[in-house]
Structures are given as C-alpha cells and as structure tokens.
Motif scaffolding. Structure first.
Motif, short mmCIF file in Angstrom:
data_model
loop_
_atom_site.label_atom_id
_atom_site.label_comp_id
_atom_site.label_asym_id
_atom_site.label_seq_id
_atom_site.Cartn_x
_atom_site.Cartn_y
_atom_site.Cartn_z
N VAL A 65 0.85 -1.19 0.00
CA VAL A 65 0.00 0.00 0.00
C VAL A 65 0.89 1.24 0.00
O VAL A 65 1.97 1.24 0.60
CB VAL A 65 -0.95 0.01 1.22
CG1 VAL A 65 -0.19 0.15 2.53
CG2 VAL A 65 -2.01 1.10 1.08
N GLN A 66 0.44 2.27 -0.69
CA GLN A 66 1.15 3.54 -0.71
C GLN A 66 0.43 4.50 0.23
O GLN A 66 -0.75 4.78 0.06
CB GLN A 66 1.20 4.10 -2.13
CG GLN A 66 1.99 3.24 -3.09
CD GLN A 66 2.09 3.84 -4.49
OE1 GLN A 66 1.78 5.01 -4.68
NE2 GLN A 66 2.50 3.04 -5.45
N LEU A 67 1.16 5.01 1.20
CA LEU A 67 0.55 5.88 2.20
C LEU A 67 0.00 7.17 1.58
O LEU A 67 -0.89 7.81 2.17
CB LEU A 67 1.56 6.22 3.30
CG LEU A 67 2.02 5.03 4.16
CD1 LEU A 67 2.96 5.52 5.26
CD2 LEU A 67 0.84 4.28 4.75
N THR A 68 0.53 7.56 0.42
CA THR A 68 0.00 8.76 -0.24
C THR A 68 -1.49 8.67 -0.51
O THR A 68 -2.18 9.69 -0.60
CB THR A 68 0.72 9.00 -1.58
OG1 THR A 68 0.58 7.83 -2.40
CG2 THR A 68 2.20 9.29 -1.38
N GLN A 69 -2.00 7.44 -0.60
CA GLN A 69 -3.42 7.26 -0.90
C GLN A 69 -4.33 7.83 0.19
O GLN A 69 -5.52 8.04 -0.05
CB GLN A 69 -3.73 5.77 -1.10
CG GLN A 69 -3.12 5.19 -2.37
CD GLN A 69 -3.49 3.73 -2.56
OE1 GLN A 69 -2.95 2.85 -1.91
NE2 GLN A 69 -4.44 3.48 -3.44
N PHE A 70 -3.78 8.08 1.36
CA PHE A 70 -4.60 8.58 2.45
C PHE A 70 -4.60 10.11 2.52
O PHE A 70 -5.21 10.69 3.43
CB PHE A 70 -4.13 7.98 3.78
CG PHE A 70 -4.28 6.48 3.81
CD1 PHE A 70 -5.51 5.89 4.04
CD2 PHE A 70 -3.19 5.66 3.55
CE1 PHE A 70 -5.66 4.51 4.04
CE2 PHE A 70 -3.32 4.28 3.55
CZ PHE A 70 -4.56 3.71 3.80
N GLY A 71 -3.96 10.77 1.55
CA GLY A 71 -4.00 12.22 1.48
C GLY A 71 -5.41 12.76 1.34
O GLY A 71 -5.81 13.68 2.08
N PRO A 72 -6.23 12.22 0.41
CA PRO A 72 -7.60 12.71 0.29
C PRO A 72 -8.42 12.48 1.55
O PRO A 72 -9.27 13.30 1.91
CB PRO A 72 -8.16 11.90 -0.89
CG PRO A 72 -6.95 11.58 -1.72
CD PRO A 72 -5.86 11.32 -0.71
#
Length: 279
Positions: A35-42
């Motif tokens: 999983v890429q943590l950037t996905q939780f930015g939104p």
C-alpha cells in the motif's frame, strides 16, 4: 461561496498530506507494493473539512448531492441496485483491454503469478482496498457530490478526474506521453465512476474503492508501466477511454441532452435524523 471554500480546504490538505505521507513511508517499513501511504492524502482532506463543517460534510458522505435515483427503465443497465456489478465489470474490461493490447504490441503477455510477489497476495488485496478507499472517500464520496451541486454529472466527473490526475504530481516528471496517458486514464475512470454512482447513496465508498482496487491489482499483475514506459500507460489510458464510452452514451437523454444535466441542491447545513441512512 461555501462550496468553493470546501473544495479549497480539501485540496489544500490532500495535496501536501500526500507528499508528507510519501516522505514518511520509508520510515514505516511498509512496502509500496502492499500500500502507498500517499493514498490517504484525500482522506486527510475530508477529515479537516469535516472538522470545519461537520454537518455539511456528513451530508456529502451520506450521498446527498449525488443525483436522483434512476428511473425504472435505467435499472435494466445500472440502476442503484446494479451499478456495482457493472462498475466492477468495467474495471475488469479496462485491464483485459489494456493488457491484451500491450501483449499484442509487445509480443509478450506480461502476466505475474500472484504467488511470486514478495508479500502474500491476500494481504496486498486487503491493503489495496483500504488504500483505494482512502482515496475514494475524498474524490468520489466528497468532491464528486460537492461539484454536482454546481455542475452536471459529466462535467463534475471530468473535473474530479483532472484534479485526481494532477494530485499524482509524480507523473509530471515522466515523459509527456506517459503523463498524457495517465491523465486520460484518470479522467476517463472518473467519468465511469461519476456516471455509475449517479443517484447511488448506499455503499458508494465500497463500490468506488472496489473499482479502484481491481484496476490497481490488474495493473500490478499484467503491466509494467511503473518503470515509466510510455506504451503501457497510453494503452491503459485508451482502454479507460473505451470503457467510458458506453457509460457516456447511456447517460445521454433524447435529442442529445443529458439526464440530470443541471446542478443538484447542496447538502443542507443540518440533516434531519430521518435522512441519515442510505435510501
């Protein structure tokens, strides 16, 4: 205007939060393949907006501003009860089309055995779904309903797709053809998601997250675009565009006019208790 303030706060948090999470990921030891943590930015953007406008954002997440329910004739294709199945089938169609075209072009079917991955595939699937929902709670469950209060379904979906693509700022460091293919893919997929979820309030997050997860897993197992190769990304963008065509054609009314082509009422500042559940 209130809707502009909501959009600005969301985007002002989602973009830098993604960058901060990307910088943090190496320290966590979580592999990007999982999983890429950037996905939780939104998701962070939605959280901050909810702290500022709790009642209003609750209305967005409850699906207010997503369009009226489909008519009886529409349900034969993708009414609220069937949108999920058609949406997930569309994700599979995108992957099969892109991977098949790439295999024909390259002369090699680049299929990866899930058992050969460095981490258990079940873990990857679950983590990918969680990460996809971290994105989709912002793009399809918050921003799409917000923009639908000001724009028609196609315009709102395309705008969300452009913002979604621009949020992946790293793609702009790639070759122009790669960037163009990626933006074509995000806009086309956003149109599919926006039109498929028009009028759907129940399970919007799971439906959008499921579509997103299937596409991500399909790309992981069949393509090699992560290295910056232009051809697979262009083919992926083209496959997304082809998949969007039936959804756009279905959404057109008689004489070339759109169903629900007008903006929808904004979510009220206060939501009566009887309307908290999904219809």
């Amino acid at each position: 205007m209130a809707w502009k303030a909501e959009a600005v706060v969301f985007l002002a948090v989602a973009f830098p939060a993604a960058g901060a999470l990307a910088a943090l990921q190496p320290a966590t030891g979580i592999p990007e393949e999982v999983v890429q943590l950037t996905q939780f930015g939104p998701a962070a953007g939605v959280l901050v907006a909810a702290l500022v406008w709790p009642e209003r954002i609750r209305g967005r997440l409850a699906g207010l501003g997503t369009g009226a329910r489909a008519t009886r004739a529409d349900t034969a294709w993708a009414g609220p009860g069937r949108a999920g199945w058609w949406l997930l089938l569309t994700a599979l169609l995108v992957i099969v089309t892109a991977a098949g075209a790439y295999a024909l072009l390259d002369g090699d079917a680049r299929l990866t055995d899930p058992r050969s991955l460095a981490h258990p595939f079940t873990l990857i699937v679950l983590a990918q779904l969680v990460g996809a929902c971290g994105e989709e709670i912002g793009w399809r469950c918050f921003l799409q309903p917000l923009l639908r209060t000001r724009f028609g379904p196609l315009a709102a979906s395309a705008l969300v797709g452009l913002l979604w693509g621009g949020w992946h700022v790293q793609v702009f460091a790639r070759r122009p053809g790669y960037t163009a293919g990626f933006l074509l893919a995000t806009v086309a997929m956003s149109v599919v998601l926006g039109l498929a979820l028009e009028g759907v309030r129940a399970n919007r997050l799971l439906l959008a997250g499921g579509f997103h997860t299937l596409v991500n897993l399909g790309m992981l197992l069949t393509m090699d675009e992560e290295g910056g190769t232009v051809a697979p990304m262009l083919l992926f963008g083209g496959a997304c565009l082809l998949a969007a065509v039936p959804w756009v054609l279905r959404a057109r009314g008689t004489h070339g006019r759109w169903h629900h082509d007008h903006p929808l009422p904004a979510a009220p500042d206060r939501i009566p208790a009887a309307r908290h559940g999904a219809r």
